[in-house]
Every structure is written in structure tokens, then in C-alpha cells.
Scaffold this active site. Structure first.
Site, mmCIF file in Angstrom:
data_model
loop_
_atom_site.group_PDB
_atom_site.id
_atom_site.type_symbol
_atom_site.label_atom_id
_atom_site.label_comp_id
_atom_site.label_asym_id
_atom_site.label_seq_id
_atom_site.Cartn_x
_atom_site.Cartn_y
_atom_site.Cartn_z
ATOM 1 N N GLY A 31 -3.939 -20.350 9.034
ATOM 2 C CA GLY A 31 -4.063 -19.575 10.262
ATOM 3 C C GLY A 31 -3.615 -18.132 10.117
ATOM 4 C CD GLN A 32 -3.016 -13.632 14.316
ATOM 5 O OE1 GLN A 32 -3.852 -12.832 14.694
ATOM 6 N NE2 GLN A 32 -2.130 -14.159 15.161
ATOM 7 C CG LEU B 65 1.567 -31.190 11.353
ATOM 8 C CD1 LEU B 65 1.913 -30.260 12.504
ATOM 9 C CD2 LEU B 65 2.733 -31.281 10.385
ATOM 10 C CB ALA C 11 -0.399 -25.881 16.929
ATOM 11 C CD GLN C 12 -6.438 -27.725 20.026
ATOM 12 O OE1 GLN C 12 -6.971 -26.659 19.652
ATOM 13 N NE2 GLN C 12 -6.145 -27.930 21.290
ATOM 14 C CB SER C 13 -3.312 -22.940 18.228
ATOM 15 O OG SER C 13 -4.389 -22.581 17.398
ATOM 16 C CB THR D 103 3.130 -20.846 22.917
ATOM 17 O OG1 THR D 103 2.172 -20.087 23.674
ATOM 18 C CG2 THR D 103 3.181 -22.243 23.528
ATOM 19 C CD GLU E 277 -1.252 -19.882 27.502
ATOM 20 O OE1 GLU E 277 -1.392 -20.682 28.439
ATOM 21 O OE2 GLU E 277 -1.825 -18.777 27.463
ATOM 22 C CE1 TYR F 204 -1.049 -24.429 21.564
ATOM 23 C CE2 TYR F 204 -0.655 -23.024 23.473
ATOM 24 C CZ TYR F 204 -0.546 -23.258 22.110
ATOM 25 O OH TYR F 204 0.078 -22.350 21.298
ATOM 26 C CE LYS G 250 2.291 -24.695 19.659
ATOM 27 N NZ LYS G 250 2.927 -24.410 18.365
#
Length: 342
Positions: free
Chosen positions: A12-13, A60, A83-85, A126, A128, A150, A154
Site C-alpha cells: 500500500g501507499q 491476517l 486492512a480492507q481500507s 483512522t 473515520e 470499516y 478499526k
């Protein structure tokens, strides 16, 4: 003796930028991957570090797999970025999202508690989690009201990290990161969808952008600065949780306007709601349309973070602000489209 770091979500980023940072600091970096094939390591390749990261296969969802990897690597630091982000997808796959994001974190913590309790653990929390906010700006003590599967998943991961710190004395921290973007962001995220879409429109590869809620406001920062903050959290004498943010909020509408401006367009808005359109002032051509398909069942209207604690304790603060961030992303995507790379 070189420190060893294990990064989940290496493709990922954040995983890619963090790997680059840790390699520069002399770490031996292990990147956990779900066996997805070499083609998905484009970020590591773009940063020129693919050959320097030791890829280990770890999922995971599989506790025995996590156990074996930790037993073999014996990491000094573990950064759980996997993660499923994608928030939108979490409404379609709530059980998978929860299994990966919530129980996946617990599986790592339980393996570390047994095998490597002295390892330092970072959990990617996060903004969120704040969801339906009551007061702004948001800090480490603000109330949580998650508005998506999500965010709920988290929040479990966030609290189980705190629980393991308090119950077992582990060096386990959570970074509550507000939105952070870059040219390495996935195209399913609105910022990169916009920067790439604008670049493709600029070079005649795409006709228009189709987006969701134009009025949602987010606190957008620059990803490389945020992974530095992650590293700082694990270098402290005592484990604690920190908000990383810019303290500014900008709407999706503003992001779109600024992105098109960088590419030489001047967007004006006509209509309302799902009938609203972004029109190029010079040509009258419709370049942006709104679709209800991209609205969330429960929307988070605004998020603004207060990073004072990180500034005081970690000596961390953001340097790249909103307009510079948009410019970095759009100019890089215009270069990629021009060179035929995307």
C-alpha cells in the site's frame, strides 16, 4: 545490530513510504504480503526499493501463518498497516472487513504477546472512527461515533491495541491518522481518482469525472510526512496514541476545483445534488458529474484533526498543505499519463 521491522500492508501507499524511510534509517525491512503476485508491488518499484524489502507471505486471516512469520523474523518493530481500507467496500463486505481489520490486529497482538512481547507495535487507526462528530477539531480524547463497517472494525483494533498495552505492558500504540494522500494513493480513493482523472482529461484519455458527495470535508495531508510520524511514535520512551492531521478541512469540491486549475481548467458548478455538474468555464464542456452510486449509506460530513499532542511530544507537524498536496498529485499523474505509464 540492525533493527528488524515487519510491515503489514507493504504493497500500500503507507507501507511503501514507510519501508523507504526505515531502509534509509538502516533497518532490515520485512514486508508482509498476501501472495498477490509481483505485479502488485508497483509502489515499491516506483520508489526504487523493491529489491531491498524482504517479502514474507502472511495473511491476517490465518493465525498460524502470522505466528510462524513472527517466530521466524523476530521483529523489533511491527507496523500493522494492512486492512480492507476502502470505506465504500466495507458496506458490501462487512464481515470480511471486520475479520481483516479487527480480528487481524488481535491475531498479531496475540502472537506478539506470546512470541515477542518486547517488540514495539504500531496500529494504523483512522479518523473515520470519529464519524458523526459533535465538536471540532478532533483530538485523542474526542468521542468516537463510527459510521461504516470499516470504521467500526478499526475502532475494535484501536481499543484492543490499548487493551494489550494496559493489560500486558506491551509497547503498543495507535496512530489516529487523518486522511493522507500522495501519488501512490490507490485510484479507488477520491483524491487519486480526481488527480488521475484530471490528468487523463487533460490528455484526451477520459471525458469526465464521476464522483459522489461534493460537500464532504476532510483533513488531507501528505503521506510521507505521516509515515515519519508513525516511526516517531515507536521511538518514544513510553507508548501512547497520537492524532496526525493538518488542522484544516477542505471539501471534495475544493479538491476537484484545485486539481483542474493545476491542469489549466476553470470549473464552475451548475445544478444541485445529484444533478450538479462541473463545467469548464472556457468551453462549456461538462467535466464533472455526480452519481448517487458513490454516496455512502451513512456519510461522514466533516473531519478536522488537532495534532497539538504530536507536535508537543513527537515534535511532528505537517509541512505540505492542501494546495501543495493537490499540485504534487496532479503533476505526477499528468507526467504518468503523458509518458504512457497509466
Amino acid at each position: 545490530m540492525r533493527k528488524k521491522a515487519l510491515i503489514t500492508g507493504i504493497r500500500g501507499q503507507d507501507g511503501s513510504y514507510l519501508a523507504k524511510l526505515l531502509l534509509e534509517k538502516g533497518y532490515e525491512v520485512y514486508g508482509a504480503d498476501r501472495r498477490s503476485g509481483e505485479g502488485n508491488f508497483w509502489r515499491l518499484k516506483e520508489l526504487g526499493i523493491y529489491g531491498d524489502v524482504k517479502i514474507v507471505y502472511m495473511d491476517l486471516l490465518e493465525f498460524s501463518n502470522i505466528w510462524r512469520v513472527i517466530d521466524k523474523v523476530e521483529p523489533d518493530e511491527v507496523y500493522n498497516l494492512a486492512a480492507q481500507s476502502f470505506v465504500g467496500a466495507s458496506f458490501e463486505q462487512p464481515i470480511l472487513t471486520s475479520d481483516v481489520n479487527a480480528l487481524g490486529t488481535l491475531r498479531i497482538l496475540e502472537a506478539l504477546r506470546t512470541l515477542k512481547p518486547d517488540a514495539k507495535f504500531y496500529q494504523a487507526s483512522t479518523s473515520e472512527m470519529f464519524g458523526k462528530v459533535k465538536t471540532l477539531p478532533l483530538n485523542e480524547s474526542s468521542a468516537f461515533h463510527p459510521r461504516s463497517p470499516y470504521a467500526v472494525s478499526k475502532l475494535f483494533a484501536h481499543w484492543i491495541t490499548i487493551n494489550y498495552r494496559e493489560a500486558y505492558g506491551m509497547f503498543a500504540v495507535s496512530g489516529i491518522l487523518f486522511n493522507h494522500e500522495s501519488p501512490l494513493r490507490g485510484t479507488e480513493f477520491i483524491t487519486r481518482k480526481v488527480s488521475l482523472g484530471v490528468a487523463r482529461i487533460r490528455y484526451g484519455k477520459q471525458d469526465k469525472l464521476i464522483v459522489g458527495n461534493l460537500d464532504a470535508k476532510r483533513d488531507w495531508g501528505y503521506a510521507p510526512e505521516y509515515v515519519y510520524g508513525m516511526w516517531l511514535m515507536l521511538q518514544q520512551d513510553k507508548p501512547d496514541d497520537y492524532v496526525l492531521a493538518t488542522g484544516e478541512a477542505h471539501s471534495v469540491r475544493e479538491f476537484i476545483e484545485e486539481a483542474f486549475k493545476i491542469a489549466g481548467y476553470d470549473i464552475v458548478w451548475k445544478g444541485e445534488g445529484v444533478d450538479e455538474k462541473g463545467v469548464d468555464r472556457r468551453t462549456g464542456k461538462v467535466l464533472v458529474e455526480v452519481s448517487a452510486e458513490f454516496y455512502r449509506p451513512a456519510e461522514v460530513n466533516i473531519l478536522i484533526g488537532n495534532y497539538e499532542k504530536a507536535k508537543k511530544v513527537l515534535n511532528w507537524e505537517p509541512k505540505v498543505k492542501f494546495k501543495d498536496l493537490v499540485r504534487i498529485m496532479v503533476e505526477e499523474d499528468m507526467r504518468r499519463v503523458r509518458d504512457g505509464k497509466v
